[in-house]
Write an enzyme that holds these catalytic residues in place. Structure first.
Site, PDB file in Angstrom:
ATOM      1  N   ASP A 196      -5.323  60.604   5.012  1.00 55.38           N
ATOM      2  CA  ASP A 196      -6.195  61.113   4.073  1.00 55.38           C
ATOM      3  C   ASP A 196      -5.776  61.980   3.045  1.00 55.38           C
ATOM      4  O   ASP A 196      -5.090  62.848   3.625  1.00 55.38           O
ATOM      5  CB  ASP A 196      -7.532  61.521   4.800  1.00 55.38           C
ATOM      6  CG  ASP A 196      -8.665  61.190   3.839  1.00 55.38           C
ATOM      7  OD1 ASP A 196      -8.811  61.657   2.771  1.00 55.38           O
ATOM      8  OD2 ASP A 196      -9.654  60.411   4.182  1.00 55.38           O
ATOM      9  N   TYR A 252     -14.564  48.427 -10.320  1.00 54.33           N
ATOM     10  CA  TYR A 252     -14.414  48.747  -8.711  1.00 54.33           C
ATOM     11  C   TYR A 252     -14.378  47.199  -7.992  1.00 54.33           C
ATOM     12  O   TYR A 252     -13.539  47.190  -7.305  1.00 54.33           O
ATOM     13  CB  TYR A 252     -15.638  49.497  -8.315  1.00 54.33           C
ATOM     14  CG  TYR A 252     -15.921  49.608  -6.816  1.00 54.33           C
ATOM     15  CD1 TYR A 252     -14.941  50.242  -5.877  1.00 54.33           C
ATOM     16  CD2 TYR A 252     -17.038  49.093  -6.232  1.00 54.33           C
ATOM     17  CE1 TYR A 252     -14.963  49.900  -4.710  1.00 54.33           C
ATOM     18  CE2 TYR A 252     -17.250  49.044  -4.888  1.00 54.33           C
ATOM     19  CZ  TYR A 252     -16.147  49.510  -4.087  1.00 54.33           C
ATOM     20  OH  TYR A 252     -16.436  49.286  -2.796  1.00 54.33           O
TER      21      TYR A 252
END
EC number: 5.1.3.2
Length: 331
Positions: A31, A141
């Site tokens: 991450d 998106y």
């Protein structure tokens, strides 16, 4: 198996990490912490901070760890932001997928479960939405995620990289023990926004649009509990591990709730009045998104344990009541 969870410090990713660990899997988390929280990552998982667009970073991790499969959550996911800055979404989401697949192919990692979205369908022609329905996104998106699905398909054809794309709808709730939950900055999801108002950490709620062709004029969405969604990812990994072909599955409760119904359920659960005002529609928001999850139920054996909106909100409220500042790691 050793599973790499990309975006494992995020909301859905961190819950999936916990469920994978509970299932006895070895877990590695990658991450960049742009939106994720280091505190959300279970300490039993090995953590690497870096960006999936960085091939050198991926190569280092994949050299150090023997990865059997990947669960991929690392993406930007705010619809209005994608309308204002589409290139940011194509760079991170779609570009990130290309870099990831290149690294997977280089290191012989052949299985990936990917976080897609109901936004790939756009404004549906019918509800509930089936996996075979047209995918015509109404925002960048959704378009970035659809492009990711198509890229994975051709990577499968060319390199034999097997994938499952899970298209899900509105995710809500928190780990029942209250250890982790939803904490976005800024928060754009209606359930945590409503609960922040109930907890007194936000002054008011604005509902976007009351003139949609729905039962009360507000958006209707299919809600799935975050733990049920995490479990779907584990079932998808098992599906791929059994040698099955690449596929896409909708994950949802098959029940639609309007924004007003969510608000009223939250009022009931919290015992708070929760004042709300009506605002204009948000650009790119379809009026109704409800999933048909029959394929996931039949093939993956997936069944939601939280199909009652009150129960979903109760777990979210438990998190917000006990963590009014979320993970407390944002200024």
């Amino acid at each position: 198996m050793t599973i790499a969870v990309l975006g494992g410090a995020g909301y859905i990713g961190s819950h999936t990490v916990k469920q994978l660990l509970a299932a006895g899997e070895d877990v590695v988390v990658l991450d960049n912490l742009i939106t994720g929280h280091r505190k959300a990552v279970d300490p039993r998982a090995r953590f690497y901070q870096g960006d999936i667009r960085d091939y050198h970073f991926l190569s280092q991790v994949f050299s150090q760890e023997k990865i059997d499969g990947i669960v991929h959550f690392a993406a930007f996911s705010i619809v209005p932001e994608s309308m204002k800055d589409p290139l940011k979404y194509f760079d991170n989401n779609t570009g990130g997928m290309i870099t990831l697949l290149e690294a997977m192919n280089q290191f012989g990692i052949k299985k990936i479960v990917f976080s897609s979205t109901a936004a790939t369908y756009g404004e549906p022609k019918q509800v509930p939405i089936k996996e075979t329905d047209p995918q015509v996104p109404t925002n960048p998106y959704g378009e970035s995620k659809l492009a990711m699905e198509k890229i994975m398909h051709w990577a499968d054809v060319a390199y034999g990289l097997k994938f499952v794309a899970l298209r899900y709808f509105n995710v809500a709730g928190a780990m029942p023990d209250g250890s982790i939950g939803e904490d976005h900055h800024p928060e754009t999801h209606i359930v945590p926004i409503i609960l922040q108002v109930a907890a007194g950490t936000r002054t008011g709620l604005q509902i976007y649009g009351d003139d949609y062709p729905t039962k009360d004029g507000t958006n209707v969405r299919d809600y799935v509990h975050v733990v049920d969604l995490a479990d779907a990812h584990i079932l998808a990994l098992k599906y791929l591990d059994a040698g099955n072909k690449s596929s896409a599955f909708n994950i949802g409760s098959a029940h639609g709730f309007s924004n007003l119904e969510i608000l009223n359920a939250a009022r009931k659960v919290t015992g708070q009045e929760i004042p709300a005002t009506m605002g204009p529609r948000r650009a790119g928001d379809p009026s109704t998104l409800i999933a048909s999850s029959e394929k996931a139920r039949d093939i993956l054996g997936w069944k939601p344990n939280y199909d009652d909106i009150d129960k979903i909100i109760e777990t979210a409220w438990n998190w917000h009541e006990n963590h009014p500042e979320g993970f407390g790691d944002r200024n």
